[in-house]
Design an enzyme around this catalytic site. Structure first.
Site, PDB file in Angstrom:
ATOM      1  N   GLU A  81       0.825  -1.215   0.000  1.00 28.04           N
ATOM      2  CA  GLU A  81       0.000   0.000   0.000  1.00 28.04           C
ATOM      3  C   GLU A  81       0.861   1.268   0.000  1.00 28.04           C
ATOM      4  O   GLU A  81       1.656   1.473   0.923  1.00 28.04           O
ATOM      5  CB  GLU A  81      -0.928  -0.012   1.227  1.00 28.04           C
ATOM      6  CG  GLU A  81      -1.946   1.102   1.169  1.00 28.04           C
ATOM      7  CD  GLU A  81      -2.993   1.047   2.286  1.00 28.04           C
ATOM      8  OE1 GLU A  81      -3.159  -0.005   2.918  1.00 28.04           O
ATOM      9  OE2 GLU A  81      -3.624   2.093   2.514  1.00 28.04           O
ATOM     10  N   LYS A 257      -8.093  -0.162  11.129  1.00 24.20           N
ATOM     11  CA  LYS A 257      -7.424  -0.651   9.915  1.00 24.20           C
ATOM     12  C   LYS A 257      -6.138   0.146   9.705  1.00 24.20           C
ATOM     13  O   LYS A 257      -5.095  -0.406   9.343  1.00 24.20           O
ATOM     14  CB  LYS A 257      -8.357  -0.515   8.714  1.00 24.20           C
ATOM     15  CG  LYS A 257      -7.858  -1.211   7.437  1.00 24.20           C
ATOM     16  CD  LYS A 257      -6.935  -0.370   6.597  1.00 24.20           C
ATOM     17  CE  LYS A 257      -6.481  -1.098   5.342  1.00 24.20           C
ATOM     18  NZ  LYS A 257      -5.506  -0.327   4.559  1.00 24.20           N
ATOM     19  N   ASP A 273       2.850 -14.035  11.835  1.00 23.07           N
ATOM     20  CA  ASP A 273       1.524 -14.442  11.375  1.00 23.07           C
ATOM     21  C   ASP A 273       0.581 -13.237  11.429  1.00 23.07           C
ATOM     22  O   ASP A 273       0.123 -12.838  12.501  1.00 23.07           O
ATOM     23  CB  ASP A 273       1.029 -15.586  12.269  1.00 23.07           C
ATOM     24  CG  ASP A 273      -0.281 -16.186  11.779  1.00 23.07           C
ATOM     25  OD1 ASP A 273      -1.081 -15.464  11.159  1.00 23.07           O
ATOM     26  OD2 ASP A 273      -0.514 -17.377  12.045  1.00 23.07           O
ATOM     27  N   HIS A 370      -1.258  10.212  -1.083  1.00 20.79           N
ATOM     28  CA  HIS A 370      -1.333   8.999  -1.898  1.00 20.79           C
ATOM     29  C   HIS A 370      -1.039   9.265  -3.375  1.00 20.79           C
ATOM     30  O   HIS A 370      -0.789   8.357  -4.136  1.00 20.79           O
ATOM     31  CB  HIS A 370      -2.757   8.419  -1.831  1.00 20.79           C
ATOM     32  CG  HIS A 370      -2.979   7.487  -0.692  1.00 20.79           C
ATOM     33  ND1 HIS A 370      -3.365   7.913   0.549  1.00 20.79           N
ATOM     34  CD2 HIS A 370      -2.866   6.141  -0.585  1.00 20.79           C
ATOM     35  CE1 HIS A 370      -3.494   6.878   1.351  1.00 20.79           C
ATOM     36  NE2 HIS A 370      -3.198   5.791   0.692  1.00 20.79           N
TER      37      HIS A 370
HETATM   38  P1  NAD Z   1       7.793 -23.084  16.291  1.00 23.00           P
HETATM   39  O1  NAD Z   1       7.203 -24.351  16.785  1.00 23.00           O
HETATM   40  O2  NAD Z   1       8.427 -23.074  14.947  1.00 23.00           O
HETATM   41  O3  NAD Z   1       8.856 -22.533  17.323  1.00 23.00           O
HETATM   42  C1  NAD Z   1       8.661 -22.531  18.699  1.00 23.00           C
HETATM   43  C2  NAD Z   1       9.636 -23.490  19.358  1.00 23.00           C
HETATM   44  O4  NAD Z   1      10.963 -23.006  19.238  1.00 23.00           O
HETATM   45  C3  NAD Z   1       9.384 -23.593  20.847  1.00 23.00           C
HETATM   46  O5  NAD Z   1       8.409 -24.548  21.098  1.00 23.00           O
HETATM   47  C4  NAD Z   1      10.766 -23.955  21.399  1.00 23.00           C
HETATM   48  O6  NAD Z   1      10.919 -25.355  21.495  1.00 23.00           O
HETATM   49  C5  NAD Z   1      11.730 -23.458  20.341  1.00 23.00           C
HETATM   50  N1  NAD Z   1      12.547 -22.288  20.792  1.00 23.00           N
HETATM   51  C6  NAD Z   1      13.877 -22.109  20.565  1.00 23.00           C
HETATM   52  N2  NAD Z   1      14.300 -20.956  21.073  1.00 23.00           N
HETATM   53  C7  NAD Z   1      13.235 -20.344  21.639  1.00 23.00           C
HETATM   54  C8  NAD Z   1      13.038 -19.107  22.326  1.00 23.00           C
HETATM   55  N3  NAD Z   1      14.043 -18.229  22.544  1.00 23.00           N
HETATM   56  N4  NAD Z   1      11.802 -18.793  22.750  1.00 23.00           N
HETATM   57  C9  NAD Z   1      10.770 -19.633  22.544  1.00 23.00           C
HETATM   58  N5  NAD Z   1      10.905 -20.833  21.918  1.00 23.00           N
HETATM   59  C10 NAD Z   1      12.107 -21.185  21.453  1.00 23.00           C
HETATM   60  O7  NAD Z   1       6.723 -21.916  16.230  1.00 23.00           O
HETATM   61  P2  NAD Z   1       5.600 -21.372  17.199  1.00 23.00           P
HETATM   62  O8  NAD Z   1       6.025 -19.997  17.572  1.00 23.00           O
HETATM   63  O9  NAD Z   1       5.217 -22.304  18.276  1.00 23.00           O
HETATM   64  O10 NAD Z   1       4.356 -21.280  16.193  1.00 23.00           O
HETATM   65  C11 NAD Z   1       4.254 -20.244  15.251  1.00 23.00           C
HETATM   66  C12 NAD Z   1       3.673 -20.723  13.955  1.00 23.00           C
HETATM   67  O11 NAD Z   1       2.424 -21.362  14.168  1.00 23.00           O
HETATM   68  C13 NAD Z   1       3.393 -19.587  13.035  1.00 23.00           C
HETATM   69  O12 NAD Z   1       4.007 -19.872  11.799  1.00 23.00           O
HETATM   70  C14 NAD Z   1       1.871 -19.586  12.902  1.00 23.00           C
HETATM   71  O13 NAD Z   1       1.480 -19.130  11.629  1.00 23.00           O
HETATM   72  C15 NAD Z   1       1.517 -21.010  13.125  1.00 23.00           C
HETATM   73  N6  NAD Z   1       0.161 -21.343  13.576  1.00 23.00           N
HETATM   74  C16 NAD Z   1      -0.740 -20.391  13.986  1.00 23.00           C
HETATM   75  C17 NAD Z   1      -2.001 -20.761  14.425  1.00 23.00           C
HETATM   76  C18 NAD Z   1      -2.946 -19.686  14.930  1.00 23.00           C
HETATM   77  O14 NAD Z   1      -2.522 -18.557  15.102  1.00 23.00           O
HETATM   78  N7  NAD Z   1      -4.220 -19.972  15.191  1.00 23.00           N
HETATM   79  C19 NAD Z   1      -2.361 -22.102  14.450  1.00 23.00           C
HETATM   80  C20 NAD Z   1      -1.422 -23.059  14.030  1.00 23.00           C
HETATM   81  C21 NAD Z   1      -0.166 -22.661  13.617  1.00 23.00           C
END
Ligand code: NAD
Length: 416
Positions: A81, A257, A273, A370
């Protein structure tokens, strides 16, 4: 020399010159620059989602002037945008004259929901609460990495909700996800504890997933803008605009928005996300019973403008798509220590974006800002190619007549 994000004339530089400035500011490597220029390959993308056949590219811009808690930030923003990046930079420039943004945030606590149907909901609730220790232990067994980092499932709560088909027992698992967005981490835990919850309650678990309304994970930002900097007339206009949004959902949703224009651009740049953020923000806007603006504007006793924002911001600096090459470079440009700092910067960007929009709306309107990019779009839509685009756009802006029919006429003339 003190590092500053105040880079006058940044917008007038060529892409190469801008990259150089950002490189100096953030210490990017030549490899990082390569990523900025070329993005990543289809082979890499083929590992991200299913059935890949191509890519959609979005420009990555830099908003300048951000001073947050006394620290200088350049803000990477991915958006299609026009005006979003310029508006953020502009507002941040005004806000730094009042000392910049002050921000804060809660611990990064996400909530996982476990939906249980049980014959005796009250008793099920009691059983779950009595077995809290074991449930938390099962949850934490799933993620030793997170636990070692000081995170993990910390608490739970059980609500009984009324539905059309009767009562449901909803367990909320509170998980400190440290620097992750946390959806995968939390979902894994909710799935792992479900069989145990079924066993102790005799009920049946259905859904096991996080909520995107992360009310325990919020970020706040505020700013004070001296009346000498912005002018009393604009301040009064902004307060009227805020009252309008506070009293009218049609206005409030557009107000929000605008806030999300900034937040989502930074989220996209850092591989976060965006849907999760949007869902959480708009639900949070209704938290007091009616849809309201996510920002607040008021005057202090000196007549200066005070702006505030508070919203749930579930973002990570590790995990998910934040591990992609471009997101890594964006995070390097930001130089944030972790997810909380990123969330706070996002809140500041949202507040800046809102100020820019309101300021324009109560003065010249938003269309003027814009125009030049809009004119380029219209020129392209009318069929202008290469150098023709800038030439035609310039005439359209000069004539204050940014219309397809005029662009077509001009293209014809130019080609003759
Ligand atoms: P992930 O599982 O890739 O990473 C998290 C993991 O990284 C942790 O469980 C931990 O084991 C590890 N880790 C390493 N260093 C860390 C630190 N400093 N702090 C925290 N954890 C650390 O990702 P996530 O963050 O659990 O999930 C994010 C993804 O899930 C996004 O891509 C999102 O789009 C997707 N997702 C979203 C939804 C929703 O929002 N409703 C549903 C399903 C999936």
């Amino acid at each position: 020399m003190r590092k500053t994000s105040r880079i006058p004339g940044f917008y007038k530089l060529s892409v190469d010159e801008r990259i150089k400035k950002v490189q100096e500011f953030s210490g990017l490597s030549d490899e990082d620059i390569e990523v900025l220029r070329n993005g990543f390959s289809l082979r890499q993308m083929d590992r991200m989602i299913e059935n890949v056949i191509g890519k959609v590219e979005i420009p990555l811009g830099i908003a300048t002037n951000f001073l947050i808690n006394g620290r200088e930030y350049l803000i990477p923003m991915a958006t299609e945008e026009p005006s979003v990046v310029a508006a953020a930079s502009n507002a941040a420039k005004i806000i730094r004259e009042g000392g910049g943004f002050k921000t804060s945030s809660t611990e990064p606590i996400m909530i996982g929901q476990i939906q249980l149907i049980a014959r005796d909901p009250e008793n099920a609730r009691k059983e779950i609460l009595e077995n809290k220790g074991e449930i938390l232990e099962i949850a934490n067994d799933q993620d030793p990495t997170l636990v070692a980092l000081g995170g993990g499932a910390e608490d739970l709560d059980v609500r009984i909700i009324e539905t059309e088909s009767g009562k449901m027992v909803i367990t909320h698992l509170f998980v400190n996800v440290r620097d992750a967005m946390g959806a995968n981490a939390v979902n894994t835990m909710t799935e792992a504890v479900a069989p145990f919850i079924e066993r102790i309650t005799g009920g049946r678990v259905y859904l096991r997933i996080l909520t995107n309304l992360s009310t325990e994970r919020t970020a706040r930002a505020e700013c004070v803008i001296p009346k000498e900097v912005i002018g009393e007339e604009i301040i009064d206009g902004i307060l009227k605009a805020y009252e309008f949004a506070s009293s009218d959902i049609y206005r409030a949703v557009t107000h929000n928005k605008g806030v999300m224009n900034g937040i989502i651009a930074l989220a996209l740049a850092t591989g976060n996300d965006t849907r999760a953020l949007e869902a959480g923000a708009h639900a949070y806007a209704t938290i007091n019973g009616r849809y309201a603006p996510l920002t607040k504007w008021e005057k202090n006793k000196d007549g200066d403008l005070i702006g505030k924002i508070e919203l749930p911001i579930a973002v990570g600096t590790v995990g998910g798509a934040t591990m992609n090459p471009t997101a890594r470079v964006s995070l390097k440009i930001l130089n944030v220590k972790g997810a909380r700092e990123l969330a706070e910067v996002m809140a500041a960007v949202g507040l800046a974006q809102n100020l820019a929009a309101l300021k324009a709306l109560v003065s010249e309107g938003i269309q003027r800002g814009h125009m030049s990019l809009h004119a380029k779009n219209i020129a392209m839509m009318a069929g202008a190619k290469n150098e023709e685009i800038d030439k035609i756009a310039e005439i359209l802006v000069k004539e204050k007549n940014i219309r397809m029919d005029r662009a077509k006429e001009l293209i014809k003339k130019l080609r003759e």
